[in-house]
Design a protein around this motif. Structure first.
Motif, PDB file in Angstrom:
ATOM      1  N   LYS A  33       1.787  -8.427   3.264  1.00  0.00           N
ATOM      2  CA  LYS A  33       1.595  -7.957   4.636  1.00  0.00           C
ATOM      3  C   LYS A  33       2.852  -8.211   5.469  1.00  0.00           C
ATOM      4  N   ARG A  34       3.427  -9.410   5.327  1.00  0.00           N
ATOM      5  CA  ARG A  34       4.629  -9.754   6.090  1.00  0.00           C
ATOM      6  C   ARG A  34       5.798  -8.853   5.708  1.00  0.00           C
ATOM      7  N   LEU A  35       5.917  -8.542   4.425  1.00  0.00           N
ATOM      8  CA  LEU A  35       6.972  -7.650   3.950  1.00  0.00           C
ATOM      9  C   LEU A  35       6.839  -6.264   4.575  1.00  0.00           C
ATOM     10  N   CYS A  36       5.613  -5.722   4.572  1.00  0.00           N
ATOM     11  CA  CYS A  36       5.387  -4.388   5.150  1.00  0.00           C
ATOM     12  C   CYS A  36       5.761  -4.355   6.626  1.00  0.00           C
ATOM     13  N   GLU A  37       5.399  -5.419   7.342  1.00  0.00           N
ATOM     14  CA  GLU A  37       5.701  -5.472   8.771  1.00  0.00           C
ATOM     15  C   GLU A  37       7.202  -5.599   9.015  1.00  0.00           C
ATOM     16  N   ARG A  39       9.667  -4.650   7.026  1.00  0.00           N
ATOM     17  CA  ARG A  39      10.341  -3.411   6.631  1.00  0.00           C
ATOM     18  C   ARG A  39       9.931  -2.218   7.487  1.00  0.00           C
ATOM     19  N   GLN A  40       8.815  -2.373   8.230  1.00  0.00           N
ATOM     20  CA  GLN A  40       8.277  -1.294   9.069  1.00  0.00           C
ATOM     21  C   GLN A  40       8.038  -0.032   8.245  1.00  0.00           C
ATOM     22  N   TRP A  41       7.435  -0.231   7.089  1.00  0.00           N
ATOM     23  CA  TRP A  41       7.152   0.897   6.214  1.00  0.00           C
ATOM     24  C   TRP A  41       6.083   1.795   6.798  1.00  0.00           C
ATOM     25  N   GLY A  42       6.191   3.085   6.523  1.00  0.00           N
ATOM     26  CA  GLY A  42       5.152   4.034   6.865  1.00  0.00           C
ATOM     27  C   GLY A  42       4.059   4.022   5.811  1.00  0.00           C
ATOM     28  N   PRO A  43       2.955   4.763   6.052  1.00  0.00           N
ATOM     29  CA  PRO A  43       1.801   4.736   5.139  1.00  0.00           C
ATOM     30  C   PRO A  43       2.135   5.092   3.699  1.00  0.00           C
ATOM     31  N   SER A  44       2.992   6.108   3.491  1.00  0.00           N
ATOM     32  CA  SER A  44       3.266   6.532   2.119  1.00  0.00           C
ATOM     33  C   SER A  44       4.001   5.444   1.340  1.00  0.00           C
ATOM     34  N   LYS A  45       4.953   4.769   1.992  1.00  0.00           N
ATOM     35  CA  LYS A  45       5.673   3.694   1.306  1.00  0.00           C
ATOM     36  C   LYS A  45       4.763   2.505   1.046  1.00  0.00           C
ATOM     37  N   ILE A  46       3.900   2.195   2.004  1.00  0.00           N
ATOM     38  CA  ILE A  46       2.972   1.078   1.812  1.00  0.00           C
ATOM     39  C   ILE A  46       2.089   1.333   0.600  1.00  0.00           C
ATOM     40  N   ARG A  47       1.536   2.550   0.520  1.00  0.00           N
ATOM     41  CA  ARG A  47       0.642   2.854  -0.602  1.00  0.00           C
ATOM     42  C   ARG A  47       1.380   2.775  -1.933  1.00  0.00           C
ATOM     43  N   ARG A  48       2.614   3.292  -1.961  1.00  0.00           N
ATOM     44  CA  ARG A  48       3.357   3.306  -3.215  1.00  0.00           C
ATOM     45  C   ARG A  48       3.692   1.890  -3.682  1.00  0.00           C
ATOM     46  N   HIS A  49       4.216   1.068  -2.765  1.00  0.00           N
ATOM     47  CA  HIS A  49       4.589  -0.293  -3.151  1.00  0.00           C
ATOM     48  C   HIS A  49       3.358  -1.157  -3.401  1.00  0.00           C
ATOM     49  N   GLU A  50       2.276  -0.879  -2.677  1.00  0.00           N
ATOM     50  CA  GLU A  50       1.071  -1.670  -2.871  1.00  0.00           C
ATOM     51  C   GLU A  50       0.476  -1.443  -4.256  1.00  0.00           C
ATOM     52  N   ALA A  51       0.558  -0.204  -4.746  1.00  0.00           N
ATOM     53  CA  ALA A  51       0.027   0.074  -6.081  1.00  0.00           C
ATOM     54  C   ALA A  51       0.748  -0.774  -7.126  1.00  0.00           C
ATOM     55  N   VAL A  52       2.077  -0.885  -6.995  1.00  0.00           N
ATOM     56  CA  VAL A  52       2.857  -1.715  -7.920  1.00  0.00           C
ATOM     57  C   VAL A  52       2.483  -3.185  -7.747  1.00  0.00           C
ATOM     58  N   PHE A  53       2.383  -3.605  -6.484  1.00  0.00           N
ATOM     59  CA  PHE A  53       2.050  -5.000  -6.190  1.00  0.00           C
ATOM     60  C   PHE A  53       0.686  -5.381  -6.764  1.00  0.00           C
ATOM     61  N   ALA A 126      -6.547   0.199  -6.650  1.00  0.00           N
ATOM     62  CA  ALA A 126      -5.799  -0.534  -5.626  1.00  0.00           C
ATOM     63  C   ALA A 126      -5.863   0.199  -4.301  1.00  0.00           C
ATOM     64  N   ARG A 127      -5.749   1.515  -4.363  1.00  0.00           N
ATOM     65  CA  ARG A 127      -5.799   2.305  -3.132  1.00  0.00           C
ATOM     66  C   ARG A 127      -7.189   2.266  -2.514  1.00  0.00           C
ATOM     67  N   GLU A 128      -8.208   2.322  -3.380  1.00  0.00           N
ATOM     68  CA  GLU A 128      -9.593   2.294  -2.897  1.00  0.00           C
ATOM     69  C   GLU A 128      -9.909   0.977  -2.199  1.00  0.00           C
ATOM     70  N   GLN A 129      -9.360  -0.112  -2.755  1.00  0.00           N
ATOM     71  CA  GLN A 129      -9.615  -1.442  -2.207  1.00  0.00           C
ATOM     72  C   GLN A 129      -8.391  -1.942  -1.456  1.00  0.00           C
ATOM     73  N   SER A 130      -7.716  -1.023  -0.794  1.00  0.00           N
ATOM     74  CA  SER A 130      -6.428  -1.318  -0.168  1.00  0.00           C
ATOM     75  C   SER A 130      -6.479  -2.532   0.739  1.00  0.00           C
ATOM     76  N   MET A 131      -5.526  -3.429   0.543  1.00  0.00           N
ATOM     77  CA  MET A 131      -5.426  -4.591   1.421  1.00  0.00           C
ATOM     78  C   MET A 131      -4.793  -4.216   2.740  1.00  0.00           C
ATOM     79  N   TYR A 132      -3.924  -3.232   2.681  1.00  0.00           N
ATOM     80  CA  TYR A 132      -3.157  -2.926   3.883  1.00  0.00           C
ATOM     81  C   TYR A 132      -3.514  -1.578   4.459  1.00  0.00           C
TER      82      TYR A 132
END
Length: 403
Positions: A33-37, A39-53, A126-132
């Motif tokens: 969460k801190r990383l996303c904030e 980096r100020q990532w937009g939704p598409s980047k958050i979803r992509r990196h979150e899937a890997v995470f 991961a997307r279905e149970q998205s943390m972010y």
């Protein structure tokens, strides 16, 4: 806890820059969460990196709540069950996958395809149970406001063959839903005509006046308006003002108390150009934990944030709304409601709009691709960065663009 050189530390350290450095002592979800904030990532980047995470989390077994198979991973395992392998749904998904490939003994080519299938299933879960989520944290420590759930609940109710709610931005979910419904409607329309020929352009355009489309459209925007009204109610409870006074307080010269009627608000807001979806995004989170309960002080503090949402004119608002698919048709709002005060008819040459957008995309080039990757914040920044020659032909437009 992960090892200093393990996959999770490596994941975080690749994004190190002056505003972010990895904290190995923080729980991985909080660190993400801190990383996303930062980096100020937009939704598409958050979803992509979150899937890997999330895949890494499953791999190292740090996330007990998601260590076992989710619905998509379960489907994956069901496809490959045989007499020597039955999936243990209580076991970590990664260990079950390793057990499966060990038992199957697949060759290199087959194994590569199966691994890809498994990764895709993990990413979907991961997307279905998205943390972010698409724009904000939705893990155990975050409870979304009731109004956010109204749209999610409505979209879930519309699920049908071909459409499943994925937790994306509401307007993008709605676009996908309309696409699926339109495709089915066109199929039925083709059979109704009973002729061995493609549908004409006019016949395909009948979808926009079909009762099924109108019902979808009216239902979605009615819920969006309800979300907006609930947001204003929260404002009113804190400030003690009427909805009209709140809007004038945010966008007028004074603090709102002097504008006591709807007409006064209308006079102020007719020169305010904001996107309603942006407005909801900006203030839902703020009002969850308002910085003050003093009405006058709250409006004073939030006024700069409200100003940041404004576009200089109707043209730029229209182009931004079209590019981000964040359109709320004025005719869809309640005539005597409050939301209609913030809506404008987006003045465009509708017949030329597609051509103009192609020219704009060509003019913006890679900058637009980068902006779209960043999300609506990037698109806004790009649009307002300079005058665009390709948009000049829209400036004298007089016809309004329907949804």
């Amino acid at each position: 806890m992960s090892t200093p050189d393990g996959p999770i530390p490596q994941f975080f350290r690749q994004f190190t820059f002056q505003k972010y450095s990895y904290n190995p002592h923080a729980p991985a979800p909080k660190e993400f969460k801190r990383l996303c904030e930062a980096r100020q990532w937009g939704p598409s980047k958050i979803r992509r990196h979150e899937a890997v995470f999330r895949e890494l989390i499953l791999e190292v077994g740090q996330d007990p709540s998601r260590s076992s198979a989710g619905p998509e991973v379960t489907k994956f395992f069901r496809r490959y069950e045989y007499q020597n392998f039955a999936c243990d749904l209580d076991a970590p998904a990664q260990s079950e996958f390793q057990r499966l490939i060990g038992l199957r003994g697949w060759g290199k080519k087959k194994l590569s395809g199966v691994k890809k299938e498994f990764k895709n299933a993990v990413a979907l879960d991961a997307r279905e149970q998205s943390m972010y989520g698409s724009s904000q944290f939705t893990g155990p420590e975050y409870q979304g406001p009731p109004e956010v759930d109204l749209l999610a609940d409505w979209l879930r109710e519309q699920e049908c063959p071909g459409y499943r709610y994925r937790g994306d931005l509401p307007e993008l979910e709605f676009k996908e839903l309309v696409y699926v419904k339109r495709r089915e409607w066109l199929r039925r329309r083709y059979h109704e005509i009973g002729e061995d020929r493609p549908l004409t352009t006019e016949e395909r355009q009948e979808w926009k006046t079909a009762p099924e489309f109108e019902s979808l459209r009216d239902g979605f925007y009615a819920v969006v308006e309800e979300v907006f009204n609930l947001l204003l109610e929260n404002f009113c409870q804190i400030t003690g003002l009427t909805p009209w006074q709140v809007l004038v307080g945010l966008y007028g010269e004074g603090q709102g108390q002097g504008a006591s009627g709807k007409q006064a608000a209308k006079n102020v807001l007719q020169k305010v150009f904001i996107n309603i979806f942006d407005f909801l995004d900006a203030f839902q989170e703020i009002l969850r934990n308002p910085p003050t309960t003093d009405g006058r002080e709250l409006l004073r503090q939030l006024k700069p944030r409200a100003s940041e949402l404004q576009f200089p004119n109707n043209l730029m608002l229209g182009v931004y709304s079209a590019l981000t698919n964040r359109v709320f048709p004025k005719e869809a709002a309640r005539e005597n409601g409050t939301l209609v005060l913030l809506l404008h008819r987006i003045k465009l040459y509708l017949q030329k709009f597609d051509a103009v957008m192609r020219d704009f995309m060509k003019e913006a080039g890679d900058e637009l691709k980068e902006a779209e990757e960043e999300g609506r914040v990037g698109i806004r920044r790009l649009l307002l960065s300079r005058n665009w020659a390709s948009l000049g032909s829209l400036k004298s437009a007089l016809s309004s663009a329907p949804y």
